[in-house]
Design an enzyme around this catalytic site. Structure first.
Site: not given
Length: 437
Positions: A50, A83, A180, A242
């Protein structure tokens, strides 16, 4: 379609750490306190590939391993996006303060986080760093890899796809967010063998922005409280697949801790067999929105589920890692298209020879069909019928040897009926636009 390198989440700040624990509705829905009596993920390393993980966040101190930075920025413990830290907190956060009563508790609080920082902007370099990061995670001993990101360049045959296949060949469970934008499952979630995760809300209903198609399971992903080092309070509430992916990675960590002798495929088998549609009536597995149902840690840990084949119920990448696709999107690289055109030309040259053999083949076919009709009782009825290619819309029912378990009541892994979990104000007066996804 997913944007290259997109982080699959939108978020808004939350006021303070004291409000965070009450806002963690997934822990209530999952009966986390009861789950932790069986497993807390001890001894398992989860790689968070990430934006990096802030190892100094109070809810993650002592949980984060050294890791590696593939962006050239210098350290995997720096997270300018917030994130990666958010995903790590949902997986292995331990809270802080008196009795760790404040901040984020992860679903697998005794698992370790391996931060793997990859480049999330640009194009080719994103995929290159992603591929290197995945391979690094495998070589460092991670048994679970969380990919809460989207990268259109991770199509079958790409370096990233080969890295995912490398992970699967080394008995690692790869979990990824579907995306998404209400489209089809994005890469790398669409790759063969990857656990592709969509989101559900507090009522355990499908989140309409989740990408659909080849879905494995669903998990909480709407109004999820999580750590975020980029906000003043250090926390945020977010929507996105996520977070759903992070929760499933945590469930896998719980399973790998309790069942260390099971292969990655057999762990996925437990995940799939224990999932349920709960109060989503009218669903039939595999469903393009919820896959085999909502993942349930309590049930996955305690149900009596046969081990099943070592390979597990999901279609696997071929040895070349360049053919099967895990989504219905039909994405194809330019090089693949060129190969297809070339093979078509070669096929034309073979037509004459094939025509000459038609008569002989007809005779052989008649003999074979006669023998089949006398043998196994018709097409597809044999015990090893297997599974169609992974790119046929969404995963078919598990192959022979995987008994389908009926949907069981919510009390297995879900202590509180939907609508009775603690509520808190919606942080959005208006839904923010999707940020990348």
């Amino acid at each position: 379609m997913a944007l290259t390198g997109a982080l699959l989440l939108t978020s808004a700040p939350i006021a303070s750490a004291d409000q965070v624990r009450d806002a963690q509705w997934p822990l209530t829905v999952y009966s986390a306190e009861k789950v932790w009596k069986t497993s807390q993920g001890a001894g398992v390393t989860v790689a968070v590939v990430d934006s990096g993980v802030d190892a100094a966040h109070p809810d993650l101190t002592g949980q984060v391993l050294p890791g590696k930075d593939f962006t050239g920025a210098g350290t995997p413990h720096r997270d300018t996006e917030g994130h990666g830290t958010a995903m790590a907190s949902l997986i292995a956060g331990h809270g802080h303060g008196a009795n760790n009563s404040a901040g984020v508790m992860g679903l697998a609080p005794k698992a370790k986080i391996l931060p793997v920082r990859v480049d999330l902007a640009g194009s080719k370099f994103v995929t290159a760093s992603l591929a290197s990061g995945i391979r690094y995670a495998v070589d460092q001993g991670a048994s679970v890899i969380n990919l809460s990101l989207g990268d259109d360049n991770s199509y079958p045959g790409s370096k990233a796809a080969k890295a995912v296949a490398y992970a699967e060949a080394h008995d690692v469970v790869v979990v990824a967010a579907t995306g998404n934008d209400a489209g089809t499952v994005s890469y790398p979630a669409a790759l063969p063998g990857v656990v592709a995760v969509t989101a559900v809300d507090q009522g355990l209903k499908f989140w309409s922005s989740s990408n659909t198609g080849n879905v494995t399971v669903a998990a909480p992903g709407v109004e999820v409280a999580q750590a975020d080092p980029t906000t003043k309070s250090g926390y945020a509430v977010a929507d996105g697949t996520s977070g759903s992916s992070a929760y499933v990675s945590a469930i896998v960590a719980l399973l790998r801790s309790k069942y260390p002798d099971l292969t990655a495929g057999q762990i996925i088998n437990r995940l799939v067999k224990s999932a349920s549609f709960l109060n989503n009536t009218g669903k039939k597995a595999p469903d393009k929105e919820l896959g085999y149902g909502i993942a349930r840690p309590g049930s996955a840990l305690t149900m009596d589920i046969p081990k099943g084949p070592k390979e597990g119920p999901l279609a696997q990448a071929s040895s070349s890692t360049s053919t099967q696709s895990g989504s219905a999107s039909g994405n194809e690289s330019p090089s693949q298209a060129a190969k297809k055109d070339k093979s078509s030309s070669s096929g034309i040259l073979l037509i004459a020879g094939i025509a000459a053999a038609v008569i002989v083949l007809g005779i052989v076919f008649a003999v074979i069909r006669s023998r089949r009709n006398r043998g196994s009782g018709g097409p597809g009825s044999g015990p090893g019928g297997g599974m169609p290619a992974h790119g046929t819309g969404y995963p078919p029912q598990p192959p022979a040897g995987y008994q389908q378990y009926p949907n069981t009541p919510p009390n297995q892994g879900y202590a509180t009926p939907p609508g009775q979990s603690p509520q808190y104000p919606n942080p959005y007066a208006q839904q923010p636009p999707h940020q990348g996804q």
